[in-house]
Design a protein around this motif. Structure first.
Motif, PDB file in Angstrom:
ATOM      1  N   THR A  28       0.832  -1.132   0.000  1.00  0.00           N
ATOM      2  CA  THR A  28       0.016   0.039   0.030  1.00  0.00           C
ATOM      3  C   THR A  28       0.955   1.294   0.048  1.00  0.00           C
ATOM      4  O   THR A  28       0.243   2.418  -0.003  1.00  0.00           O
ATOM      5  N   PHE A  29       2.102   1.063  -0.054  1.00  0.00           N
ATOM      6  CA  PHE A  29       3.081   2.428  -0.099  1.00  0.00           C
ATOM      7  C   PHE A  29       2.914   2.967  -1.370  1.00  0.00           C
ATOM      8  O   PHE A  29       3.422   2.534  -2.437  1.00  0.00           O
ATOM      9  N   ASN A  30       2.418   4.197  -1.259  1.00  0.00           N
ATOM     10  CA  ASN A  30       2.175   5.246  -2.286  1.00  0.00           C
ATOM     11  C   ASN A  30       2.167   6.494  -1.798  1.00  0.00           C
ATOM     12  O   ASN A  30       1.119   7.244  -1.868  1.00  0.00           O
ATOM     13  N   PRO A  31       3.087   7.336  -0.878  1.00  0.00           N
ATOM     14  CA  PRO A  31       3.349   8.413  -0.367  1.00  0.00           C
ATOM     15  C   PRO A  31       3.477   9.551  -1.516  1.00  0.00           C
ATOM     16  O   PRO A  31       3.998   9.362  -2.560  1.00  0.00           O
ATOM     17  N   GLY A  50      12.131  17.351   3.626  1.00  0.00           N
ATOM     18  CA  GLY A  50      11.377  16.454   3.095  1.00  0.00           C
ATOM     19  C   GLY A  50      11.418  16.730   1.706  1.00  0.00           C
ATOM     20  O   GLY A  50      11.925  17.547   0.966  1.00  0.00           O
ATOM     21  N   ILE A  51      11.132  15.468   0.731  1.00  0.00           N
ATOM     22  CA  ILE A  51      11.187  15.684  -0.594  1.00  0.00           C
ATOM     23  C   ILE A  51       9.872  15.102  -1.357  1.00  0.00           C
ATOM     24  O   ILE A  51       9.448  14.139  -0.864  1.00  0.00           O
ATOM     25  N   SER A  52       9.468  15.710  -2.334  1.00  0.00           N
ATOM     26  CA  SER A  52       8.436  15.301  -3.180  1.00  0.00           C
ATOM     27  C   SER A  52       8.780  13.972  -4.015  1.00  0.00           C
ATOM     28  O   SER A  52       9.876  13.980  -4.796  1.00  0.00           O
ATOM     29  N   LEU A  53       8.142  12.845  -3.911  1.00  0.00           N
ATOM     30  CA  LEU A  53       8.758  11.665  -4.616  1.00  0.00           C
ATOM     31  C   LEU A  53       8.350  11.750  -6.225  1.00  0.00           C
ATOM     32  O   LEU A  53       9.164  11.039  -6.919  1.00  0.00           O
ATOM     33  N   ARG A  54       7.486  12.742  -6.503  1.00  0.00           N
ATOM     34  CA  ARG A  54       7.109  12.720  -8.033  1.00  0.00           C
ATOM     35  C   ARG A  54       8.116  13.824  -8.863  1.00  0.00           C
ATOM     36  O   ARG A  54       8.336  13.622  -9.829  1.00  0.00           O
ATOM     37  N   THR A  55       8.355  14.970  -7.983  1.00  0.00           N
ATOM     38  CA  THR A  55       9.019  16.146  -8.654  1.00  0.00           C
ATOM     39  C   THR A  55      10.727  16.168  -8.149  1.00  0.00           C
ATOM     40  O   THR A  55      11.356  16.628  -8.861  1.00  0.00           O
ATOM     41  N   GLY A  56      10.726  15.421  -6.877  1.00  0.00           N
ATOM     42  CA  GLY A  56      12.244  15.815  -6.185  1.00  0.00           C
ATOM     43  C   GLY A  56      12.321  17.382  -5.667  1.00  0.00           C
ATOM     44  O   GLY A  56      13.538  17.279  -5.117  1.00  0.00           O
ATOM     45  N   THR A  99       4.409  10.791   3.875  1.00  0.00           N
ATOM     46  CA  THR A  99       2.977  11.278   3.869  1.00  0.00           C
ATOM     47  C   THR A  99       2.228  10.999   2.536  1.00  0.00           C
ATOM     48  O   THR A  99       3.002  11.147   1.582  1.00  0.00           O
ATOM     49  N   SER A 100       0.921  10.807   2.739  1.00  0.00           N
ATOM     50  CA  SER A 100       0.371  10.565   1.260  1.00  0.00           C
ATOM     51  C   SER A 100      -0.336  11.818   0.938  1.00  0.00           C
ATOM     52  O   SER A 100      -1.094  12.009  -0.236  1.00  0.00           O
ATOM     53  N   ASP A 111       2.007   9.822   8.039  1.00  0.00           N
ATOM     54  CA  ASP A 111       1.404   8.643   7.889  1.00  0.00           C
ATOM     55  C   ASP A 111       1.911   7.477   8.354  1.00  0.00           C
ATOM     56  O   ASP A 111       1.346   6.598   9.013  1.00  0.00           O
ATOM     57  N   TYR A 112       3.339   7.477   8.174  1.00  0.00           N
ATOM     58  CA  TYR A 112       4.265   6.303   8.706  1.00  0.00           C
ATOM     59  C   TYR A 112       5.688   7.032   9.170  1.00  0.00           C
ATOM     60  O   TYR A 112       6.135   7.828   8.594  1.00  0.00           O
TER      61      TYR A 112
END
Length: 123
Positions: A28-31, A50-56, A99-100, A111-112
């Motif tokens: 279910t990991f989809n932060p 912190g870092i956005s996993l989508r954009t960096g 975080t999601s 969240d985790y």
């Protein structure tokens, strides 16, 4: 089900460098974002980076700007924090977090949590 496991902590001299890493697992990991907090004895837990996993896109707390660098490897489901010019004030238990919540690179909502890895900086 989601697990965040930190590694790479240790003891370094002031002015030195250290890299801590976080490995994520779980179906279910989809932060949206992952990052790091730290907590020193007698102090509140504080956000570090912190870092956005989508954009960096990354965000840092003021005290570590220019010294720390966060990165992610989505293929390996890992996030790392390269810490340089370390100071005794950086001594803390470092926690990985995820975080999601969209656009929440500051991880206002977590969240985790990982279990933490100790970073000690001697003077």
């Amino acid at each position: 089900q989601v697990q965040l496991v930190e590694s790479g902590g240790g003891l370094v001299q002031a002015g030195g460098s250290l890299r801590v890493s976080c490995a994520a697992s779980g179906r279910t990991f989809n932060p949206y974002a992952m990052g790091w907090f730290r907590q020193a004895p007698g102090k509140e837990r504080e956000f570090v980076a912190g870092i956005s996993l989508r954009t960096g896109f990354a965000y840092y707390t003021e005290s570590v700007k220019g010294r720390f660098a966060i990165s992610r490897d989505n293929a390996k489901n890992t996030v790392s924090l390269q810490m340089s010019i370390l100071k005794p004030e950086d001594t803390a238990l470092y926690y990985c977090a995820a975080t999601s919540a969209s656009y929440d690179v500051r991880l206002n909502r977590v969240d985790y949590w990982g279990q933490g890895t100790q970073v000690t900086v001697s003077s």
